[in-house]
Enzyme design. Structure first.
Site, short mmCIF file in Angstrom:
data_model
loop_
_atom_site.label_atom_id
_atom_site.label_comp_id
_atom_site.label_asym_id
_atom_site.label_seq_id
_atom_site.Cartn_x
_atom_site.Cartn_y
_atom_site.Cartn_z
N HIS A 278 0.84 -1.20 0.00
CA HIS A 278 0.00 0.00 0.00
C HIS A 278 0.87 1.24 0.00
CE1 HIS A 278 0.78 0.52 4.36
NE2 HIS A 278 0.40 -0.75 4.55
N CYS A 297 3.36 -4.53 6.47
CA CYS A 297 3.14 -4.48 5.02
C CYS A 297 4.34 -3.84 4.30
CB CYS A 297 1.89 -3.68 4.69
SG CYS A 297 0.36 -4.51 5.23
#
Length: 321
Positions: A278, A297
């Site tokens: 992301h 992430c």
């Protein structure tokens, strides 16, 4: 004394090779994706018995390269490279008790291709070696049965390779590099193992979900308007979980089935879940953050995730190493 120009070129080239200060580091992305010999796409079953009809053909267990031929053509040794999870692994297979071997060191052999014929005694021996260790026959059978099919990342329609050490992501389309971008990782050092450790995993995963737009919740802005979800945990993460008593063997097998189908794996175990790529809530830099940003992430700069989003369809392979 006047020396010809080409001699100086040779000297400089030698210095570049031998001087530690000048040596050029190998490209870890290309070394992994395109090794010195074509990687194996799978293994044939390891033979159950050493006995076979004299004169029958002995076939290679997998694609590989000839590294040795015994005196008189009575044996041959192959080296096999293959991709497994985020690693490029190497094993050797040895075939003895042969006759009629015509291979030479350096030649490439395909999976199932004949390497020689069984000798007059009707007994040939096949051995599988990891490093200097010879695998017992039962272990060799399990090894080959578990690797009947192996991935060939360079042939993927879309492949993302992500390096922890280089803080870099490279995108490939059928083996052709099309983009490089800077990335950040989880706040925790090391490889992800458990829910809440804030670490980024290492392994081979597949894209299973995508979303672009607004994200609800207090931390929605930290997606940078884009989310590409991966199917963490994978079978190797699950193997570790079984070894530590974190998950059961049945749960591990379910994770493996879903992963092979490039589907979402379970999100309900202590191994954690919700790992993906992301953007971020604003601009960031390696100098200021050290690349330690997320809760596990892979973080991209917002213009980069915007550019990549539409080119990474569900099912795409993502390897983090």
């Amino acid at each position: 004394m006047h020396r010809p120009w080409w001699l100086w070129c040779v000297v400089v080239a030698c210095l570049l090779v031998v001087s530690p200060d000048r040596a050029v580091a190998a490209d870890v992305f290309e070394s992994w994706l395109r090794p010195a010999q074509p990687p194996a796409d799978g293994f044939e079953s390891f033979p159950v018995s050493p006995h076979a009809s004299a004169g029958s053909e002995v076939r290679a267990l997998a694609r590989g390269q000839v590294v040795a031929v015994g005196q008189g053509g009575r044996s041959v040794t192959l080296e096999h490279l293959f991709h497994e999870n985020h690693e490029l692994r190497r094993v050797r297979s040895e075939y003895t008790g042969l006759e009629g071997v015509t291979w030479r060191p350096g030649q490439s052999v395909e999976r199932g291709q004949g390497v020689g014929r069984v000798g007059a005694g009707g007994k040939r021996e096949v051995r599988l070696l990891e490093g200097s260790r010879v695998l017992p026959d039962a272990e060799a059978r399990r090894f080959t049965e578990a690797r009947g099919r192996l991935p060939l990342p360079a042939e993927e329609s879309v492949l993302l390779l992500i390096s922890h050490a280089a803080n870099e992501l490279r995108m490939y389309e059928r083996g052709r590099e099309v983009r490089r971008v800077e990335v950040g990782f989880g706040q925790g050092e090391g490889r992800k193992r458990l829910r809440g450790d804030n670490r980024t995993p290492m392994g081979m995963y597949f894209v299973v979900d995508k979303h672009r737009g607004d994200f609800p919740g207090a931390y929605g802005a930290y997606y940078g308007g884009h989310w590409i979800r991966l199917n963490y945990p994978n079978p190797w993460d699950a193997d570790w979980g079984v070894s530590q008593g974190v998950i059961s063997r049945n749960v591990r097998d379910g994770i493996a089935r879903a992963w092979r189908e490039r589907k979402l794996t379970t999100a309900s175990t202590k191994l954690g879940s919700g790992i993906g790529l992301h953007g971020w809530a604003g601009e960031w830099s390696l100098a200021e953050s050290g690349g330690r940003l997320s809760w596990g992430c892979v973080v991209l700069h917002n213009p980069d995730i915007t550019a990549l989003y539409g080119r990474v369809p569900p099912g795409s392979m993502v390897v983090i190493f």
